[in-house]
Design an enzyme around this catalytic site. Structure first.
Site, PDB file in Angstrom:
ATOM      1  N   ASP A   8      24.435  24.410 -17.182  1.00  0.00           N
ATOM      2  CA  ASP A   8      25.092  25.342 -18.091  1.00  0.00           C
ATOM      3  C   ASP A   8      26.327  24.651 -18.664  1.00  0.00           C
ATOM      4  OD1 ASP A   8      27.031  25.447 -16.087  1.00  0.00           O
ATOM      5  OD2 ASP A   8      26.847  27.601 -15.753  1.00  0.00           O
ATOM      6  N   HIS A   9      27.135  25.404 -19.382  1.00  0.00           N
ATOM      7  CA  HIS A   9      28.321  24.844 -20.033  1.00  0.00           C
ATOM      8  C   HIS A   9      29.332  24.269 -19.043  1.00  0.00           C
ATOM      9  CE1 HIS A   9      28.918  29.091 -19.179  1.00  0.00           C
ATOM     10  NE2 HIS A   9      30.215  28.861 -19.133  1.00  0.00           N
ATOM     11  N   CYS A  65      25.690  23.852 -12.292  1.00  0.00           N
ATOM     12  CA  CYS A  65      26.489  24.927 -12.868  1.00  0.00           C
ATOM     13  C   CYS A  65      27.851  24.877 -12.183  1.00  0.00           C
ATOM     14  CB  CYS A  65      25.800  26.290 -12.744  1.00  0.00           C
ATOM     15  SG  CYS A  65      25.634  26.952 -11.073  1.00  0.00           S
ATOM     16  N   THR A  67      29.027  26.448  -9.403  1.00  0.00           N
ATOM     17  CA  THR A  67      28.925  26.313  -7.953  1.00  0.00           C
ATOM     18  C   THR A  67      27.575  25.756  -7.503  1.00  0.00           C
ATOM     19  OG1 THR A  67      28.019  28.549  -7.680  1.00  0.00           O
ATOM     20  CG2 THR A  67      30.438  28.298  -7.559  1.00  0.00           C
ATOM     21  N   GLY A  68      26.581  25.794  -8.366  1.00  0.00           N
ATOM     22  CA  GLY A  68      25.220  25.418  -8.002  1.00  0.00           C
ATOM     23  C   GLY A  68      24.426  26.588  -7.473  1.00  0.00           C
ATOM     24  N   VAL A  69      25.100  27.663  -7.128  1.00  0.00           N
ATOM     25  CA  VAL A  69      24.436  28.809  -6.494  1.00  0.00           C
ATOM     26  C   VAL A  69      23.564  29.567  -7.484  1.00  0.00           C
ATOM     27  CG1 VAL A  69      24.789  30.992  -5.292  1.00  0.00           C
ATOM     28  CG2 VAL A  69      26.205  29.018  -4.712  1.00  0.00           C
ATOM     29  N   ARG A 109      32.380  22.657 -10.131  1.00  0.00           N
ATOM     30  CA  ARG A 109      33.665  23.161  -9.663  1.00  0.00           C
ATOM     31  C   ARG A 109      33.843  22.945  -8.161  1.00  0.00           C
ATOM     32  NH1 ARG A 109      33.353  28.765 -13.134  1.00  0.00           N
ATOM     33  NH2 ARG A 109      34.163  27.901 -15.089  1.00  0.00           N
ATOM     34  N   HIS A 133       7.189  20.392  10.068  1.00  0.00           N
ATOM     35  CA  HIS A 133       7.833  20.998   8.901  1.00  0.00           C
ATOM     36  C   HIS A 133       6.811  21.469   7.864  1.00  0.00           C
ATOM     37  CE1 HIS A 133      11.545  19.568  10.583  1.00  0.00           C
ATOM     38  NE2 HIS A 133      11.085  18.328  10.573  1.00  0.00           N
ATOM     39  N   ARG A 136       5.958  25.154   8.057  1.00  0.00           N
ATOM     40  CA  ARG A 136       7.032  26.033   7.575  1.00  0.00           C
ATOM     41  C   ARG A 136       7.113  26.025   6.052  1.00  0.00           C
ATOM     42  NH1 ARG A 136      10.478  23.429  12.226  1.00  0.00           N
ATOM     43  NH2 ARG A 136       9.692  24.663  13.957  1.00  0.00           N
TER      44      ARG A 136
END
Length: 146
Positions: A8-9, A65, A67-69, A109, A133, A136
């Site tokens: 994003d920006h 972005c 935070t990446g979240v 950020r 793994h 899962r």
């Protein structure tokens, strides 16, 4: 390796640095935008990068972005995507080894350029271990609803 990247920006400046870094490592990078720091909606870029990965137009994806979240949550809505947001290299490495993640996200950020490079390097170098793994990862896939 062919990598899809989007942001994003808020992530635009870091994306530019990461593209340069990836190309210096010999990777081919397909940039899905955004192309400036003008405000945009990150779910659009997450979806575009995720679609490039699930359709195998690109091997893996990277999203940025603030935070990446948010961008990782959006990417994870695409069937077949296992996106991880990481702020340090160890989690990035294990996410690939144990969860076979196919999209890496981080926040401009939260991490600086050099830390973002370290995270990216560890993630790209890691290999899925399979074995215990694999079961899962398959179970995660079964949770996806069409």
């Amino acid at each position: 390796m062919k990598l899809a990247i989007g942001c994003d920006h808020v992530g635009f400046e870091l994306k530019t640095d990461i593209i340069t870094y990836l190309e210096s490592l010999g990777h081919t990078v397909q940039d899905f935008g955004t192309e400036s720091d003008k405000r945009v909606d990150y779910p659009n870029y997450a979806a575009t990068v995720a679609e490039a990965v699930v359709t195998q137009k690109c091997d893996l994806g990277i999203l940025i972005c603030g935070t990446g979240v948010g961008i990782s949550i959006a990417a994870n809505k695409i069937k077949g995507i296992r996106a991880v947001v990481c702020s340090e290299p160890y989690s990035a490495k294990l996410s690939k080894e144990h969860n076979n993640t196919n999209v890496l996200a981080f926040g401009s950020r939260v991490v600086g350029v050099e830390l973002a490079k370290m995270i990216t390097k560890e993630w790209l170098a890691a290999q899925f271990e399979g074995g215990r793994h694999q079961k899962r990862v398959a179970m995660i896939g079964q949770l996806e609803v069409e």
